[in-house]
Design a protein around this motif. Structure first.
Motif: not given
Length: 438
Positions: A244, A263-264, A275
């Motif tokens: 990620g 982030e991620g 996501d």
């Protein structure tokens, strides 16, 4: 190209299939699922699996796709979720329609997209398809040895001529170096590479899309070298890692930097990120624009599993059925009877889906959700399993190819009329960017 483990397995299986009698296709599905789930297994471990697979298919061929590069992908342009035909958001619990599109051969419904590709260059190097550049031009990688990329060529499907685009160099002092997935940008072609046995090192290269000299942008180590997908802009190379996060490196050199707000997340096609990765369990729930910060939620149907989306359309499982819908949940309906649906690239900045048919005689089926048309590619039956490939592009597939089912398929393309037995080896291919735009 891409992960050596999967490539080894696919090629060994395909080669063994050419010399073996029949086998049921159930094993093919199991191998395909296994290779996708173990995408990052160590090369030596996968070599053992490949040997075991060869022994397993001594009794017959497998209907197996080229698992390179695998995963979801998205178009580089277009307005997410926008469509004049959108009927508005659907209730999350709404059941999809039950109508199932008719499946006809792609040669009948999209004849302009069907072509052939030589398996070898004029100098004898093996060709591996990468991606479609437009409706008549394909990008191919020429390999001087097994999986050893030597150069990139373009192939004109109207003239049948190949042109050298750029040589693919190896960095000095790096033995067992392999170029990996290739990304085609508006002005630049980019790729990344790594060294067998060095999982914590990778480098990035770029070359002009019009041809020229390749140059190394930079190197990364540690977690940043666990590259999942790359992209290229006018001034930067961007990539996401499997744990990620999205990172950026200037094309003129410089230290890698994390992309704010990523982030991620996993890169899909700059500036869009998801996501969830292609190999994780669960549903994709949003798309994020890493330039503007815009977040688009996915309106998931109740009971959905494995939903993956392009910039307009999503597909995934819902119970024992496969469902397709727009990002906002509208136009929800069932896909044809097939499994393993994945996002593919269609013209006009829209997405389609490709799957493995369960009951019809095709190697693969391609579904255009904008028109509702589904085309079958290649021919297969229970006694004669087949394979197909999708190229080694970092983005989602824009080309699908297989061996011609019958010599007459090559003769139909005027490759060598009347002399099909002496035809040079060719792939039968569908250029997805040549499909008509609604």
């Amino acid at each position: 190209m891409n992960d050596r483990n999967e490539a080894d397995l696919v090629r060994v299986l395909a080669d063994a299939a050419d010399h073996a009698p029949a086998l049921t296709r159930d094993l093919a599905g199991a191998v395909r699922r296994r290779t996708r789930a173990r995408r990052r297994a160590h090369r030596t471990r996968m070599a053992a699996l490949a040997c075991a697979a060869v022994m397993a298919i001594a009794a017959g061929p497998l209907a197996i796709r080229d698992v390179l590069p695998g995963g979801i992908g998205f178009p580089a342009t277009g307005s997410p979720g926008s469509s004049e035909s959108s009927k508005g958001p659907a209730d999350a619990s709404q059941a999809p329609g039950s109508s199932e599109p008719d499946v006809r051969p792609v040669s009948e419904i999209w004849p302009e997209a069907v072509t052939t590709i030589p398996k070898k260059a004029a100098d004898g190097m093996a060709y591996r398809p990468v991606a479609a550049l437009n409706s008549t031009t394909l990008l191919l990688v020429a390999e001087s040895s097994f999986e050893g990329a030597a150069r990139l060529d373009t192939y004109d499907t109207t003239t049948g001529r190949s042109t050298t685009l750029v040589q693919v160099p190896s960095p000095e002092g790096k033995r067992h170096y392999y170029a990996q997935a290739i990304e085609v940008g508006a002005d630049t072609i980019a790729w990344w590479g790594n060294v067998r046995g060095e999982p914590t090192w990778a480098d990035f290269w770029v070359a002009p899309r019009t041809g020229g000299t390749a140059r190394q942008v930079g190197e990364v180590t540690g977690a940043l070298a666990d590259v999942e997908r790359i992209g290229v802009t006018q001034d930067s190379l961007v990539w996401s890692v499997r744990g990620g996060g999205v990172y950026r490196m200037p094309l003129n050199g410089g230290a890698p930097q994390p992309v704010p707000g990523a982030e991620g997340l996993r890169l899909v096609s700059w500036p869009w990120a998801s996501d969830i990765s292609a190999t994780e369990n669960g549903n994709q729930t949003k798309l994020v624009n890493l330039t503007t910060g815009q977040t688009i939620p996915i309106n998931l149907p109740e009971g959905a599993d494995g939903i993956r989306c392009g910039l307009v359309w999503c597909a995934g499982a819902m119970g024992e059925e496969t469902v397709v819908q727009r990002l906002d949940g509208s136009d929800r309906r069932l896909l044809p009877d097939a499994s393993g649906w994945e996002v593919v690239s269609l013209p006009g900045a829209r997405t389609g889906f490709m799957g493995l048919p369960q009951r019809n005689p095709y190697v693969a089926v391609i579904h255009d959700p904008e028109t509702g048309v589904t085309g079958g590619f290649g021919r297969a039956d229970e006694a004669d399993g087949r394979w197909y490939g999708v190229g080694v592009s970092s983005s989602f597939p824009s080309i699908v190819y297989t061996d011609p089912t019958e010599p007459s398929e090559l003769a139909a393309k005027d490759s060598c009329p009347g002399k099909t037995a002496k035809c040079p080896p060719e792939y039968l291919a569908v250029n997805l960017l040549a499909l008509p735009t609604p």
